[in-house]
Design a protein around this motif. Structure first.
Motif, PDB file in Angstrom:
ATOM      1  N   PHE A 118      -5.419  17.450  -8.791  1.00 46.64           N
ATOM      2  CA  PHE A 118      -6.485  16.634  -9.358  1.00 46.64           C
ATOM      3  C   PHE A 118      -7.285  15.859  -8.306  1.00 46.64           C
ATOM      4  CE2 PHE A 118      -2.791  16.802 -12.211  1.00 46.64           C
ATOM      5  CZ  PHE A 118      -3.348  17.439 -13.315  1.00 46.64           C
ATOM      6  N   LEU A 119      -6.642  15.470  -7.227  1.00 47.79           N
ATOM      7  CA  LEU A 119      -7.298  14.616  -6.235  1.00 47.79           C
ATOM      8  C   LEU A 119      -7.115  15.172  -4.819  1.00 47.79           C
ATOM      9  CD1 LEU A 119      -6.122  11.106  -7.543  1.00 47.79           C
ATOM     10  CD2 LEU A 119      -8.362  12.156  -7.895  1.00 47.79           C
ATOM     11  N   LYS A 120      -8.153  15.001  -4.014  1.00 46.80           N
ATOM     12  CA  LYS A 120      -8.084  15.398  -2.607  1.00 46.80           C
ATOM     13  C   LYS A 120      -8.067  14.184  -1.684  1.00 46.80           C
ATOM     14  CE  LYS A 120     -10.321  19.915  -3.088  1.00 46.80           C
ATOM     15  NZ  LYS A 120     -11.451  20.780  -2.638  1.00 46.80           N
ATOM     16  N   GLU A 121      -8.827  13.175  -2.018  1.00 46.65           N
ATOM     17  CA  GLU A 121      -8.917  11.989  -1.171  1.00 46.65           C
ATOM     18  C   GLU A 121      -8.498  10.770  -1.990  1.00 46.65           C
ATOM     19  OE1 GLU A 121     -12.178   9.611   1.633  1.00 46.65           O
ATOM     20  OE2 GLU A 121     -12.738  11.424   0.534  1.00 46.65           O
ATOM     21  N   TYR A 122      -7.363  10.205  -1.634  1.00 43.93           N
ATOM     22  CA  TYR A 122      -6.855   9.036  -2.354  1.00 43.93           C
ATOM     23  C   TYR A 122      -5.749   8.384  -1.532  1.00 43.93           C
ATOM     24  CZ  TYR A 122      -2.731  11.802  -3.546  1.00 43.93           C
ATOM     25  OH  TYR A 122      -1.584  12.553  -3.474  1.00 43.93           O
ATOM     26  N   SER A 123      -5.395   7.180  -1.907  1.00 47.59           N
ATOM     27  CA  SER A 123      -4.231   6.494  -1.330  1.00 47.59           C
ATOM     28  C   SER A 123      -3.301   6.096  -2.469  1.00 47.59           C
ATOM     29  CB  SER A 123      -4.657   5.261  -0.524  1.00 47.59           C
ATOM     30  OG  SER A 123      -5.277   4.304  -1.359  1.00 47.59           O
ATOM     31  N   LEU A 124      -2.014   6.174  -2.203  1.00 44.50           N
ATOM     32  CA  LEU A 124      -1.011   5.923  -3.245  1.00 44.50           C
ATOM     33  C   LEU A 124      -0.073   4.798  -2.810  1.00 44.50           C
ATOM     34  CD1 LEU A 124       0.374   6.827  -5.935  1.00 44.50           C
ATOM     35  CD2 LEU A 124       1.790   8.336  -4.521  1.00 44.50           C
ATOM     36  N   THR A 125       0.078   3.827  -3.684  1.00 45.35           N
ATOM     37  CA  THR A 125       1.067   2.756  -3.467  1.00 45.35           C
ATOM     38  C   THR A 125       2.233   2.992  -4.415  1.00 45.35           C
ATOM     39  OG1 THR A 125      -0.660   1.191  -2.860  1.00 45.35           O
ATOM     40  CG2 THR A 125       1.483   0.269  -3.463  1.00 45.35           C
ATOM     41  N   PHE A 126       3.426   3.058  -3.861  1.00 41.82           N
ATOM     42  CA  PHE A 126       4.620   3.374  -4.656  1.00 41.82           C
ATOM     43  C   PHE A 126       5.739   2.440  -4.179  1.00 41.82           C
ATOM     44  CE2 PHE A 126       8.485   5.507  -5.807  1.00 41.82           C
ATOM     45  CZ  PHE A 126       8.208   6.255  -6.936  1.00 41.82           C
ATOM     46  N   LYS A 127       6.193   1.539  -5.064  1.00 50.46           N
ATOM     47  CA  LYS A 127       7.229   0.576  -4.707  1.00 50.46           C
ATOM     48  C   LYS A 127       8.231   0.407  -5.838  1.00 50.46           C
ATOM     49  CE  LYS A 127       4.359  -2.309  -1.657  1.00 50.46           C
ATOM     50  NZ  LYS A 127       3.876  -3.695  -1.381  1.00 50.46           N
ATOM     51  N   LEU A 128       9.447   0.012  -5.456  1.00 48.42           N
ATOM     52  CA  LEU A 128      10.464  -0.335  -6.442  1.00 48.42           C
ATOM     53  C   LEU A 128      10.229  -1.768  -6.902  1.00 48.42           C
ATOM     54  CD1 LEU A 128      13.119   0.460  -7.911  1.00 48.42           C
ATOM     55  CD2 LEU A 128      14.346  -0.498  -5.952  1.00 48.42           C
ATOM     56  N   ALA A 129      10.100  -1.954  -8.217  1.00 49.76           N
ATOM     57  CA  ALA A 129       9.783  -3.274  -8.764  1.00 49.76           C
ATOM     58  C   ALA A 129      11.020  -4.051  -9.200  1.00 49.76           C
ATOM     59  CB  ALA A 129       8.826  -3.132  -9.947  1.00 49.76           C
ATOM     60  N   SER A 130      12.078  -3.362  -9.599  1.00 47.02           N
ATOM     61  CA  SER A 130      13.255  -4.032 -10.170  1.00 47.02           C
ATOM     62  C   SER A 130      14.296  -4.302  -9.092  1.00 47.02           C
ATOM     63  CB  SER A 130      13.860  -3.170 -11.283  1.00 47.02           C
ATOM     64  OG  SER A 130      14.077  -1.844 -10.819  1.00 47.02           O
ATOM     65  N   ASN A 131      13.956  -5.190  -8.142  1.00 47.88           N
ATOM     66  CA  ASN A 131      14.875  -5.545  -7.069  1.00 47.88           C
ATOM     67  C   ASN A 131      15.724  -6.741  -7.477  1.00 47.88           C
ATOM     68  OD1 ASN A 131      13.642  -3.535  -5.650  1.00 47.88           O
ATOM     69  ND2 ASN A 131      13.123  -4.766  -3.874  1.00 47.88           N
ATOM     70  N   THR A 132      16.879  -6.499  -8.069  1.00 44.17           N
ATOM     71  CA  THR A 132      17.793  -7.573  -8.464  1.00 44.17           C
ATOM     72  C   THR A 132      19.228  -7.168  -8.171  1.00 44.17           C
ATOM     73  OG1 THR A 132      18.016  -6.728 -10.733  1.00 44.17           O
ATOM     74  CG2 THR A 132      16.258  -8.336 -10.323  1.00 44.17           C
TER      75      THR A 132
END
Length: 270
Positions: free
Chosen positions: A143-157
């Protein structure tokens, strides 16, 4: 007969004194906490039983594998704001409608899937954070050729139970949290916590595993227990002194009170 009576009274007095001495000895010495139980960073190289199989890995996100009910921050950014908004729409029941600094929360279901906008379901089974990001990137390729992706773990407990001053679920303020920082975040261990036999329950891909950690051993710094993983459980069991009902207020004043009581009783008996 008078001699026998006096003899019996003398024996009774001696017996009471010995009983009181024994009780005082038990109270005083059962409440003493050995220094080796509370001093941290002791050199126990001879008894070292920690290994570090994760040494080649750079950070905690490489070591932790995603689990069901984990929350992820995922954001797609493209040169076209309209396209970015399209891929960042929350869809289905597994994506939260709450938005925080352009990040969306996506919850992994029991099958380790997330429902990503337009792309559909993406399975994260057996993935750490790095591998999970690569899976999303692979899903976006058509679907995309030019993009940036942010991917993080949110449930840090992690969870702190037992002889902590603050029990409960504790939020990790950063990705890399050491076991010393985790104990400090839980308010520290009470004087009656068995620091040499701390229990660490960790969720691994094959199921939960329980480790016994000597929190007083400085070799823990070079072990796989030095960093706390998300969803870890730390348990510190109480010492026998607490089971005997002796509180943290026990001090030299109690010892002097016991001695004063002994002397008073001895004077009355005499």
């Amino acid at each position: 007969m008078s001699k026998n009576l006096n003899l019996n009274q003398t024996n009774k007095h001696k017996y009471l004194r010995e009983i009181f001495k024994l009780l005082a000895f038990i109270v005083i010495f059962s409440s003493c906490i050995p220094q080796k139980e509370i001093v941290l960073l002791q050199d126990k190289s001879e008894n070292k039983n920690y290994e570090n199989p994760f040494a080649p890995l750079d950070n905690i996100t490489d070591k932790y594998y995603l689990q069901p009910n984990d929350y992820l921050f995922i954001n797609v950014s493209t040169p076209d704001p309209k396209i970015s908004e399209f891929f960042n729409q929350a869809q289905g029941n597994s994506a939260s409608t709450q938005r925080n600094q352009n990040f969306f929360f996506y919850q992994l279901d029991d099958s380790m899937n997330i429902d990503f906008p337009y792309v559909g379901k993406i399975n994260m089974k057996g993935c750490n954070v790095k591998m999970g990001k690569e899976k999303v990137q692979e899903a976006l390729k058509p679907f995309l050729k030019e993009y940036s992706l942010t991917f993080k773990l949110a449930s840090n407990t992690f969870t702190a139970l037992g002889e902590f001053r603050k029990q409960g679920v504790v939020v990790m303020q950063k990705e890399q949290v050491t076991i010393f920082e985790a104990v400090a975040m839980a308010g520290g261990i009470t004087p009656f916590g068995k620091q040499r036999k701390m229990k660490l329950v960790r969720q691994l891909p094959d199921g939960p595993v329980t480790y016994e950690v000597d929190f007083t051993d400085k070799n823990i710094v070079n072990s796989e227990y030095y960093y706390i993983y998300p969803n870890d459980l730390i348990y510190v069991r109480p010492m026998k002194a607490k089971q005997l009902g002796i509180g943290e207020s026990f001090s030299i004043g109690i010892i002097t009170t016991a001695l004063a009581l002994y002397l008073t009783l001895q004077t009355i008996i005499n």
